[in-house]
Design a protein around this motif. Structure first.
Motif, PDB file in Angstrom:
ATOM      1  N   LEU A 114      14.081   7.506  27.142  1.00 46.10           N
ATOM      2  CA  LEU A 114      14.043   8.508  26.084  1.00 46.10           C
ATOM      3  C   LEU A 114      12.791   8.353  25.232  1.00 46.10           C
ATOM      4  CD1 LEU A 114      15.510  10.805  24.571  1.00 46.10           C
ATOM      5  CD2 LEU A 114      16.611   9.036  23.179  1.00 46.10           C
ATOM      6  N   LEU A 115      12.496   7.121  24.838  1.00 44.54           N
ATOM      7  CA  LEU A 115      11.320   6.893  23.987  1.00 44.54           C
ATOM      8  C   LEU A 115      10.028   7.254  24.715  1.00 44.54           C
ATOM      9  CD1 LEU A 115      12.309   3.482  22.339  1.00 44.54           C
ATOM     10  CD2 LEU A 115      12.369   5.753  21.296  1.00 44.54           C
ATOM     11  N   LEU A 116       9.873   6.766  25.941  1.00 44.43           N
ATOM     12  CA  LEU A 116       8.646   7.025  26.695  1.00 44.43           C
ATOM     13  C   LEU A 116       8.522   8.495  27.077  1.00 44.43           C
ATOM     14  CD1 LEU A 116       8.565   3.906  29.061  1.00 44.43           C
ATOM     15  CD2 LEU A 116       7.089   4.345  27.088  1.00 44.43           C
ATOM     16  N   GLY A 117       9.640   9.091  27.519  1.00 46.78           N
ATOM     17  CA  GLY A 117       9.593  10.490  27.940  1.00 46.78           C
ATOM     18  C   GLY A 117       9.276  11.440  26.805  1.00 46.78           C
ATOM     19  N   VAL A 118       9.911  11.242  25.655  1.00 48.30           N
ATOM     20  CA  VAL A 118       9.632  12.100  24.496  1.00 48.30           C
ATOM     21  C   VAL A 118       8.214  11.876  24.010  1.00 48.30           C
ATOM     22  CG1 VAL A 118      10.260  12.550  22.096  1.00 48.30           C
ATOM     23  CG2 VAL A 118      12.052  12.235  23.817  1.00 48.30           C
ATOM     24  N   TRP A 119       7.780  10.637  23.972  1.00 53.04           N
ATOM     25  CA  TRP A 119       6.417  10.318  23.536  1.00 53.04           C
ATOM     26  C   TRP A 119       5.394  11.019  24.431  1.00 53.04           C
ATOM     27  CZ3 TRP A 119       3.097   5.774  25.250  1.00 53.04           C
ATOM     28  CH2 TRP A 119       1.959   5.646  24.439  1.00 53.04           C
ATOM     29  N   ALA A 120       5.601  10.955  25.751  1.00 54.42           N
ATOM     30  CA  ALA A 120       4.668  11.590  26.678  1.00 54.42           C
ATOM     31  C   ALA A 120       4.764  13.106  26.606  1.00 54.42           C
ATOM     32  CB  ALA A 120       4.944  11.121  28.097  1.00 54.42           C
ATOM     33  N   GLY A 121       5.959  13.646  26.403  1.00 57.21           N
ATOM     34  CA  GLY A 121       6.116  15.098  26.372  1.00 57.21           C
ATOM     35  C   GLY A 121       5.581  15.738  25.117  1.00 57.21           C
ATOM     36  N   VAL A 122       5.681  15.031  24.003  1.00 63.13           N
ATOM     37  CA  VAL A 122       5.235  15.592  22.722  1.00 63.13           C
ATOM     38  C   VAL A 122       3.755  15.338  22.497  1.00 63.13           C
ATOM     39  CG1 VAL A 122       5.516  15.448  20.214  1.00 63.13           C
ATOM     40  CG2 VAL A 122       7.527  15.412  21.698  1.00 63.13           C
ATOM     41  N   ARG A 123       3.315  14.140  22.788  1.00 66.24           N
ATOM     42  CA  ARG A 123       1.907  13.767  22.562  1.00 66.24           C
ATOM     43  C   ARG A 123       1.169  13.775  23.893  1.00 66.24           C
ATOM     44  NH1 ARG A 123       0.920  11.935  17.544  1.00 66.24           N
ATOM     45  NH2 ARG A 123       2.706  11.374  16.232  1.00 66.24           N
ATOM     46  N   ARG A 124       0.746  14.934  24.312  1.00 62.77           N
ATOM     47  CA  ARG A 124       0.023  15.053  25.564  1.00 62.77           C
ATOM     48  C   ARG A 124      -1.340  14.393  25.446  1.00 62.77           C
ATOM     49  NH1 ARG A 124       2.032  19.178  28.477  1.00 62.77           N
ATOM     50  NH2 ARG A 124       1.023  18.079  30.199  1.00 62.77           N
ATOM     51  N   GLY A 125      -1.898  13.981  26.569  1.00 66.58           N
ATOM     52  CA  GLY A 125      -3.186  13.318  26.556  1.00 66.58           C
ATOM     53  C   GLY A 125      -3.052  11.905  27.080  1.00 66.58           C
ATOM     54  N   VAL A 126      -3.563  10.956  26.298  1.00 69.45           N
ATOM     55  CA  VAL A 126      -3.567   9.559  26.726  1.00 69.45           C
ATOM     56  C   VAL A 126      -2.147   9.038  26.909  1.00 69.45           C
ATOM     57  CG1 VAL A 126      -4.254   7.215  26.109  1.00 69.45           C
ATOM     58  CG2 VAL A 126      -5.786   9.136  25.613  1.00 69.45           C
ATOM     59  N   ALA A 127      -1.265   9.346  25.939  1.00 73.36           N
ATOM     60  CA  ALA A 127       0.120   8.876  26.022  1.00 73.36           C
ATOM     61  C   ALA A 127       0.789   9.394  27.294  1.00 73.36           C
ATOM     62  CB  ALA A 127       0.897   9.327  24.787  1.00 73.36           C
ATOM     63  N   ASP A 128       0.554  10.653  27.606  1.00 76.14           N
ATOM     64  CA  ASP A 128       1.142  11.255  28.795  1.00 76.14           C
ATOM     65  C   ASP A 128       0.648  10.561  30.058  1.00 76.14           C
ATOM     66  OD1 ASP A 128       2.574  12.924  30.393  1.00 76.14           O
ATOM     67  OD2 ASP A 128       1.175  14.593  30.265  1.00 76.14           O
ATOM     68  N   ARG A 129      -0.637  10.298  30.127  1.00 73.28           N
ATOM     69  CA  ARG A 129      -1.206   9.645  31.312  1.00 73.28           C
ATOM     70  C   ARG A 129      -0.678   8.223  31.460  1.00 73.28           C
ATOM     71  NH1 ARG A 129      -5.904  12.185  29.131  1.00 73.28           N
ATOM     72  NH2 ARG A 129      -6.517  14.040  30.336  1.00 73.28           N
ATOM     73  N   VAL A 130      -0.549   7.511  30.337  1.00 73.21           N
ATOM     74  CA  VAL A 130      -0.041   6.140  30.384  1.00 73.21           C
ATOM     75  C   VAL A 130       1.378   6.113  30.952  1.00 73.21           C
ATOM     76  CG1 VAL A 130       0.703   4.187  28.968  1.00 73.21           C
ATOM     77  CG2 VAL A 130      -1.505   5.262  28.537  1.00 73.21           C
ATOM     78  N   VAL A 131       2.236   7.012  30.481  1.00 74.81           N
ATOM     79  CA  VAL A 131       3.618   7.050  30.953  1.00 74.81           C
ATOM     80  C   VAL A 131       3.669   7.431  32.431  1.00 74.81           C
ATOM     81  CG1 VAL A 131       5.834   8.229  30.700  1.00 74.81           C
ATOM     82  CG2 VAL A 131       4.565   7.516  28.682  1.00 74.81           C
ATOM     83  N   GLN A 132       2.830   8.354  32.850  1.00 76.72           N
ATOM     84  CA  GLN A 132       2.814   8.742  34.260  1.00 76.72           C
ATOM     85  C   GLN A 132       2.357   7.592  35.156  1.00 76.72           C
ATOM     86  OE1 GLN A 132       1.547  12.789  35.435  1.00 76.72           O
ATOM     87  NE2 GLN A 132       0.997  13.089  33.308  1.00 76.72           N
ATOM     88  N   VAL A 133       1.340   6.844  34.705  1.00 70.03           N
ATOM     89  CA  VAL A 133       0.872   5.691  35.484  1.00 70.03           C
ATOM     90  C   VAL A 133       1.971   4.635  35.582  1.00 70.03           C
ATOM     91  CG1 VAL A 133      -0.738   3.753  35.490  1.00 70.03           C
ATOM     92  CG2 VAL A 133      -1.564   6.055  34.995  1.00 70.03           C
ATOM     93  N   LEU A 134       2.642   4.368  34.455  1.00 71.33           N
ATOM     94  CA  LEU A 134       3.738   3.403  34.474  1.00 71.33           C
ATOM     95  C   LEU A 134       4.862   3.862  35.394  1.00 71.33           C
ATOM     96  CD1 LEU A 134       3.974   2.448  30.674  1.00 71.33           C
ATOM     97  CD2 LEU A 134       3.008   1.090  32.537  1.00 71.33           C
TER      98      LEU A 134
END
Length: 313
Positions: A114-134
């Protein structure tokens, strides 16, 4: 909602009956000659035949299943053919270990996803790429390799947690936490990778919808829009995947319990399956299927509560 739950429960009962019947038939196909295994290769054939008759193995398989089912619905799964131990008592000592492991993994997976998914979905950019790589790494790394790395780093090198063994929660809560932490961590990696991606995709999809733009245009605080509207509508796909992850844990628990020396039903399954101990195996199948049905029912109820349209499915 009550009719919705009733339909799911009825379907679960039918599924339990079908799986138990098929399992019993498949277990009865191999000619295991249990009497010979119990008495040894030097036992007279007459004695072996008498032992098989004592166990009821000389009867037709459907009669054996009907007898097993009549006792099972009353909570009587018999005794182990090889140890003589009451099956229910054997399960009662091992089931809490596996349940605590699976609940721990599910809780960690739900919170982190929930934390990672919401963080990546709301804050696109670096956060999104980091979550996708993980997420890709979590899927790409084999489970046994993840477990090996965790054991080597945290148990062998840092010595923060024991590598094997289990402490019952009734004996010591800190001891229980120390023995369950590494197994939970090793099973959570793939789950977090999968569920966080579902949460991310669902959040992004909901944020693009017209009613979210309307809510924002009306001046509602972003936090209220996110927690009261976006997450509610994005929860269904994540819950579905989380339920599937829970079911998948049943297979992973076998490996993890063997590696960490946990006395759960995973290690019990390996031991008794190799012996062909049908009373124990059937009890394990029944408990597993009931657990899967219960989890799926809970997920269906939650989705139906979040999305009333799903109740008509």
């Amino acid at each position: 909602m009550l009719s919705f739950v009733a339909r799911r429960v009825a379907a679960g009962v039918v599924l339990l009956f079908v799986i138990s019947l098929l399992s019993y038939l498949l277990l009865s196909i191999p000619d295991l000659d249990v009497g010979r295994q119990l008495l040894g290769s030097n036992a007279p054939q007459a004695t072996v035949d008498a032992k098989n008759a004592e166990l009821g193995l000389d009867r037709p398989v459907f009669v054996q299943y009907a007898d097993w089912l009549a006792h099972a619905v009353r909570g009587d799964f018999g005794t182990s053919w090889f140890t003589g131990e009451n099956v229910v008592q054997a399960l009662s000592t091992r089931l809490p270990v596996t349940v605590s492991l699976m609940l721990g993994v599910t809780g960690v997976t739900a919170v982190l996803s929930l934390l990672l998914g919401v963080w990546a979905g709301v804050r696109r950019g670096v956060a999104d790429r980091v979550v996708q790589v993980l997420g890709v790494l979590g899927y790409a790394l084999p489970g046994f390799l993840v477990t090996l790395i965790i054991v080597v780093v945290f148990a062998v090198k840092l010595r923060w947690f024991p590598a094997i063994g289990y402490t019952d929660i009734a004996e010591s809560v800190p001891g229980w936490l120390s023995t369950i932490t590494l197994p939970v961590a090793s099973l959570s990696v793939a789950g977090v990778a999968g569920v966080s991606q579902q949460v991310r995709g669902a959040v992004i999809d909901v944020l693009r919808r017209d009613y979210v733009r309307t809510l924002r245009a009306r001046g509602l605080p972003p936090s209220r829009v996110l927690f009261r509207h976006v997450l509610r509508n994005a929860a269904a796909p994540a819950l579905t995947v989380l339920g599937m992850q829970f079911v998948g844990l049943l297979g992973g628990a076998v490996l993890v319990e063997q590696i960490f020396g946990l006395p759960g039903i995973g290690s019990m399954t390996v031991t008794y399956t190799t012996r062909g101990d049908i009373p124990v195996i059937m009890a394990l199948v029944s408990v597993t299927v009931v657990g899967v049905i219960a989890v799926n029912l809970l997920v269906d109820v939650l989705i139906g509560w979040l999305d009333p349209k799903a109740r008509t499915a």
